[in-house]
Design a protein around this motif. Structure first.
Motif, PDB file in Angstrom:
ATOM      1  N   LEU A 192       9.721 -27.887  -0.172  1.00  0.00           N
ATOM      2  CA  LEU A 192       9.043 -26.642   0.181  1.00  0.00           C
ATOM      3  C   LEU A 192       9.567 -26.133   1.518  1.00  0.00           C
ATOM      4  O   LEU A 192       9.668 -26.902   2.478  1.00  0.00           O
ATOM      5  CB  LEU A 192       7.533 -26.875   0.312  1.00  0.00           C
ATOM      6  N   SER A 193       9.907 -24.855   1.572  1.00  0.00           N
ATOM      7  CA  SER A 193      10.187 -24.188   2.837  1.00  0.00           C
ATOM      8  C   SER A 193       8.996 -23.280   3.108  1.00  0.00           C
ATOM      9  O   SER A 193       8.763 -22.312   2.370  1.00  0.00           O
ATOM     10  CB  SER A 193      11.479 -23.369   2.754  1.00  0.00           C
ATOM     11  N   TRP A 194       8.229 -23.606   4.155  1.00  0.00           N
ATOM     12  CA  TRP A 194       6.988 -22.880   4.456  1.00  0.00           C
ATOM     13  C   TRP A 194       7.080 -22.376   5.881  1.00  0.00           C
ATOM     14  O   TRP A 194       7.118 -23.164   6.828  1.00  0.00           O
ATOM     15  CB  TRP A 194       5.794 -23.815   4.272  1.00  0.00           C
ATOM     16  N   TYR A 195       7.148 -21.070   6.042  1.00  0.00           N
ATOM     17  CA  TYR A 195       7.432 -20.537   7.367  1.00  0.00           C
ATOM     18  C   TYR A 195       6.697 -19.224   7.596  1.00  0.00           C
ATOM     19  O   TYR A 195       6.298 -18.539   6.652  1.00  0.00           O
ATOM     20  CB  TYR A 195       8.937 -20.333   7.554  1.00  0.00           C
ATOM     21  N   GLN A 196       6.528 -18.897   8.856  1.00  0.00           N
ATOM     22  CA  GLN A 196       5.785 -17.703   9.253  1.00  0.00           C
ATOM     23  C   GLN A 196       6.662 -16.457   9.169  1.00  0.00           C
ATOM     24  O   GLN A 196       7.829 -16.476   9.554  1.00  0.00           O
ATOM     25  CB  GLN A 196       5.281 -17.878  10.688  1.00  0.00           C
ATOM     26  N   LEU A 197       6.094 -15.385   8.640  1.00  0.00           N
ATOM     27  CA  LEU A 197       6.782 -14.097   8.631  1.00  0.00           C
ATOM     28  C   LEU A 197       7.032 -13.655  10.067  1.00  0.00           C
ATOM     29  O   LEU A 197       6.123 -13.653  10.899  1.00  0.00           O
ATOM     30  CB  LEU A 197       5.926 -13.051   7.919  1.00  0.00           C
ATOM     31  N   THR A 198       8.255 -13.315  10.367  1.00  0.00           N
ATOM     32  CA  THR A 198       8.588 -12.765  11.679  1.00  0.00           C
ATOM     33  C   THR A 198       9.183 -11.367  11.491  1.00  0.00           C
ATOM     34  O   THR A 198       9.842 -11.096  10.478  1.00  0.00           O
ATOM     35  CB  THR A 198       9.598 -13.651  12.426  1.00  0.00           C
ATOM     36  N   ILE A 199       8.934 -10.513  12.445  1.00  0.00           N
ATOM     37  CA  ILE A 199       9.436  -9.144  12.389  1.00  0.00           C
ATOM     38  C   ILE A 199      10.781  -9.099  13.112  1.00  0.00           C
ATOM     39  O   ILE A 199      10.859  -9.347  14.310  1.00  0.00           O
ATOM     40  CB  ILE A 199       8.452  -8.158  13.037  1.00  0.00           C
ATOM     41  N   GLU A 200      11.837  -8.817  12.369  1.00  0.00           N
ATOM     42  CA  GLU A 200      13.187  -8.831  12.908  1.00  0.00           C
ATOM     43  C   GLU A 200      13.681  -7.411  13.176  1.00  0.00           C
ATOM     44  O   GLU A 200      13.296  -6.464  12.466  1.00  0.00           O
ATOM     45  CB  GLU A 200      14.142  -9.521  11.921  1.00  0.00           C
ATOM     46  N   PRO A 201      14.554  -7.246  14.181  1.00  0.00           N
ATOM     47  CA  PRO A 201      15.155  -5.926  14.433  1.00  0.00           C
ATOM     48  C   PRO A 201      15.939  -5.445  13.209  1.00  0.00           C
ATOM     49  O   PRO A 201      16.372  -6.239  12.375  1.00  0.00           O
ATOM     50  CB  PRO A 201      16.088  -6.185  15.619  1.00  0.00           C
TER      51      PRO A 201
END
Length: 381
Positions: A192-201
């Motif tokens: 499982l790859s479980w990661y937080q949504l980040t806002i990218e440029p």
């Protein structure tokens, strides 16, 4: 002196049905049919150029076909591509070959064909099992298709499959995030790859940011999610990666994090190659746009640069500290070609701040260091 690390191959297929608003990868919405044969010819020509450029004679440790949406390609096209790659390297019966796949029904039905073509690991980009969240994320599948894709991946013949899942989505509560995770666990992926949504440029979300959860909610999601995964038997071995056992960890990604070498072919692909004889580390970037990449000249290389000695400590730490496995100063020296004296002061500072710990010559991020990883990395700039 530098030591030659394992060699991986990253293959970029840049097309998607549509561009997701959070995505900052080099991907392009489909406007016409893909000429699979032509693109594969360019990929193999690109590979030949890199092999000649760096005098590559090593076997491949792993192959990762990413994008974009590689599962838009047909299974015969993937077989043609992998057969061409294998012809150029010594045989490695233990090689890991991963293909990223979209959970849309059409792509999911191809999974058995990808397995027959030589793919032995699938990475399925679910992102969420909540249909309203999938719409907000610009995904083309719904929750039922996501579940069906995971079920097919579990039975199509590959050795392992990964589910990609995000948390910290727009207006997502703790319980909603954990429900997503419970659904993923119930599908029994080996990884499982479980990661937080980040806002990218340079993304649509950067122009019009969604309303994301507050920091205390994000931290609670992460803490409770980690506990849920541990109870289900998943071992966290990297910042956002969890596997049922060491056998199912991503060999390809671990090679990245351990500062291994990798050739990158395809539109905008990045590569990193060690030259022991020259005591140099090279980085490559390929032409980004599909039209430019597939011109008649077949000049695929856009940039070739050297990683300076001043940059090597930060690059080593930026990758290596993502892994929970400890590292030694000898490993730093083999990977960078530098004396460990270059980082003694930074290591002691990190230790004093309780961001790193050391036992019997093995250094490792602490729980505090994992939480404030960016602060830790800044010590090595």
């Amino acid at each position: 002196m530098l030591t030659l690390p394992p060699l991986s191959l990253y293959i970029h297929i840049p097309w998607c049905v549509q561009k997701c608003p959070y995505c900052d990868f080099n991907s392009h919405a489909l406007k016409s049919d893909i000429d699979e044969q032509k693109y594969i010819e360019h990929l193999l020509s690109d590979l030949d150029s890199d092999i000649a450029r760096f005098g590559i004679t090593r076997a491949l440790h792993s192959i990762f076909i990413g994008g974009g949406t590689p599962s838009l390609f047909s299974a015969p096209a993937i077989k043609l591509l992998l057969d061409g790659v294998k012809q150029r390297f010594a045989d490695n019966p233990e090689i890991e070959i991963t293909l990223e796949a979209n959970p849309g029904t059409v792509e999911a039905d191809k999974f058995k064909g990808f397995s027959d073509a030589g793919v032995n690991r699938l990475s399925v980009g679910v992102q969420s099992f909540a249909s309203d969240k999938l719409i907000k994320l610009g995904r083309i599948h719904d929750s039922e298709q996501a579940i069906r894709a995971a079920e097919i991946a579990n039975s199509c013949g590959v050795k392992s499959f990964n589910l990609d899942l995000m948390h910290g989505l727009e207006n997502q509560t703790i319980e909603h995030a954990l429900d997503d995770l419970r659904q993923a666990i119930a599908l029994k992926p080996k990884h499982l790859s479980w990661y937080q949504l980040t806002i990218e440029p340079n993304t649509a979300f950067h122009s019009k940011p969604p309303k994301l959860p507050q920091d205390d909610t994000l931290w609670a999601i992460q803490e409770q999610g980690f506990e849920l995964l541990a109870q289900a038997g998943y071992q966290q071995y990297e910042v956002s990666a969890f596997s049922q056992s060491e056998e199912f960890q991503s060999k390809h990604n671990i090679n990245y994090w351990q500062n291994g070498d990798y050739l990158g072919i395809g539109c905008g692909a990045h590569g990193k190659i060690t030259s022991v004889d020259e005591n140099k580390i090279y980085r490559t970037v390929k032409v980004k746009h599909p039209k430019g990449y597939m011109d008649t000249e077949r000049v695929h290389l856009d940039h070739l640069t050297q990683v300076s000695e001043a940059e090597r400590p930060f690059e080593y730490m930026m990758n290596r500290l993502r892994l929970f496995k400890p590292f030694s100063l000898q490993d730093f020296e083999r990977s960078t070609g530098l004396s460990a004296a270059h980082i003694h002061q930074q290591l002691r500072t990190a230790q004093n701040k309780q961001l790193l710990s050391e036992q019997q010559g093995q250094w490792q991020t602490t729980l505090l260091g994992r939480r404030y990883l960016n602060d830790l990395l800044e010590l090595f700039i």
